[in-house]
Structure formats: structure tokens, C-alpha cells
Write a protein that holds these residues in place. Structure first.
Motif, PDB file in Angstrom:
ATOM      1  N   VAL A 172      41.068  46.212  38.470  1.00  0.00           N
ATOM      2  CA  VAL A 172      40.270  45.029  38.822  1.00  0.00           C
ATOM      3  C   VAL A 172      40.639  44.586  40.239  1.00  0.00           C
ATOM      4  CG1 VAL A 172      39.845  42.596  38.289  1.00  0.00           C
ATOM      5  CG2 VAL A 172      40.002  44.260  36.430  1.00  0.00           C
ATOM      6  N   ILE A 173      41.920  44.515  40.525  1.00  0.00           N
ATOM      7  CA  ILE A 173      42.403  44.124  41.860  1.00  0.00           C
ATOM      8  C   ILE A 173      41.923  45.111  42.913  1.00  0.00           C
ATOM      9  CG2 ILE A 173      44.469  43.744  43.284  1.00  0.00           C
ATOM     10  CD1 ILE A 173      43.921  41.559  41.163  1.00  0.00           C
ATOM     11  N   ASP A 174      41.965  46.403  42.620  1.00  0.00           N
ATOM     12  CA  ASP A 174      41.504  47.422  43.569  1.00  0.00           C
ATOM     13  C   ASP A 174      40.032  47.244  43.904  1.00  0.00           C
ATOM     14  OD1 ASP A 174      44.004  48.585  43.753  1.00  0.00           O
ATOM     15  OD2 ASP A 174      43.548  50.197  42.326  1.00  0.00           O
ATOM     16  N   VAL A 175      39.204  46.992  42.888  1.00  0.00           N
ATOM     17  CA  VAL A 175      37.759  46.802  43.118  1.00  0.00           C
ATOM     18  C   VAL A 175      37.535  45.585  44.006  1.00  0.00           C
ATOM     19  CG1 VAL A 175      35.559  46.221  42.025  1.00  0.00           C
ATOM     20  CG2 VAL A 175      37.017  47.971  41.011  1.00  0.00           C
ATOM     21  N   LEU A 176      38.223  44.486  43.701  1.00  0.00           N
ATOM     22  CA  LEU A 176      38.059  43.265  44.492  1.00  0.00           C
ATOM     23  C   LEU A 176      38.604  43.436  45.914  1.00  0.00           C
ATOM     24  CD1 LEU A 176      39.029  40.597  41.818  1.00  0.00           C
ATOM     25  CD2 LEU A 176      36.733  41.157  42.631  1.00  0.00           C
ATOM     26  N   LYS A 177      39.707  44.138  46.046  1.00  0.00           N
ATOM     27  CA  LYS A 177      40.326  44.356  47.351  1.00  0.00           C
ATOM     28  C   LYS A 177      39.451  45.222  48.259  1.00  0.00           C
ATOM     29  CE  LYS A 177      44.322  46.366  47.277  1.00  0.00           C
ATOM     30  NZ  LYS A 177      45.725  46.783  47.179  1.00  0.00           N
ATOM     31  N   ASN A 178      38.780  46.199  47.680  1.00  0.00           N
ATOM     32  CA  ASN A 178      37.975  47.131  48.470  1.00  0.00           C
ATOM     33  C   ASN A 178      36.517  46.706  48.624  1.00  0.00           C
ATOM     34  OD1 ASN A 178      40.167  48.900  48.847  1.00  0.00           O
ATOM     35  ND2 ASN A 178      39.858  49.744  46.811  1.00  0.00           N
ATOM     36  N   ALA A 179      36.174  45.535  48.140  1.00  0.00           N
ATOM     37  CA  ALA A 179      34.789  45.063  48.212  1.00  0.00           C
ATOM     38  C   ALA A 179      34.412  44.714  49.649  1.00  0.00           C
ATOM     39  CB  ALA A 179      34.611  43.844  47.319  1.00  0.00           C
ATOM     40  N   LYS A 180      33.194  45.064  50.015  1.00  0.00           N
ATOM     41  CA  LYS A 180      32.697  44.760  51.349  1.00  0.00           C
ATOM     42  C   LYS A 180      31.837  43.500  51.355  1.00  0.00           C
ATOM     43  CE  LYS A 180      32.707  49.495  53.069  1.00  0.00           C
ATOM     44  NZ  LYS A 180      33.773  49.960  52.271  1.00  0.00           N
ATOM     45  N   GLN A 181      31.585  42.942  50.173  1.00  0.00           N
ATOM     46  CA  GLN A 181      30.819  41.701  50.047  1.00  0.00           C
ATOM     47  C   GLN A 181      31.335  40.931  48.831  1.00  0.00           C
ATOM     48  OE1 GLN A 181      26.850  43.137  49.811  1.00  0.00           O
ATOM     49  NE2 GLN A 181      26.912  43.551  47.643  1.00  0.00           N
TER      50      GLN A 181
END
Length: 81
Positions: free
Chosen positions: A33-42
Motif C-alpha cells: 500500500v505504501i509503495d503504491v502511494l509513494k510511487n503515485a504521480k497524482q
């Protein structure tokens, strides 16, 4: 996730739905979950599916089931036309 939602929710871990409006992620491991949020561009929208399921289950357990006699006693039919 590689498993059924019911299996993931049955565990003690939480299941999170994450979306940016285009992509949808369903994760049951906090580090992912943290990885997805960290790598989000928006901006991302995050919902804990497990919390919502628990809320739904507790609300259905509190409400009494209506019998057929109770459900139809207060209704009336009007003919239109």
C-alpha cells in the motif's frame, strides 16, 4: 493479490482499495500500500475494504428482519390510468 477477496478479508490483515481514477489496486500488505502511494504521480483515493465490510456486517446484524405480514401491512396500491 492472487487470492479471493473473501480469503483475504477472513485473515487479520486489512484489505485496501487504491485508485487514481484510471488504475485500481487491491492490496492486503501494508508495505505494498505504501509503495503504491509513494510511487503515485497524482492524488490517490484509498479505502479500507475490511473496515467497510465490518461496518456492513455490523449494521445488518442490528436490523431485525421484517416478516411478510409486517412488510405488507402498511402498503397500499393505487391504480393509475
Amino acid at each position: 493479490m492472487g487470492k479471493r477477496l473473501s480469503d483475504a478479508v477472513a485473515k487479520d490483515s486489512d484489505v485496501h482499495l487504491i485508485t487514481d481514477g484510471k488504475n485500481i489496486y487491491l492490496e492486503d500488505q501494508p508495505d505494498r500500500v505504501i509503495d503504491v502511494l509513494k510511487n503515485a504521480k497524482q492524488p490517490m483515493f484509498l479505502v479500507c475494504v475490511t473496515d467497510q465490510l465490518r461496518r456492513f456486517q455490523s449494521s445488518t446484524q442490528r436490523k431485525p428482519v421484517k416478516s411478510e405480514g409486517t412488510a405488507s401491512a402498511g402498503t397500499s396500491k393505487t391504480k393509475i390510468g
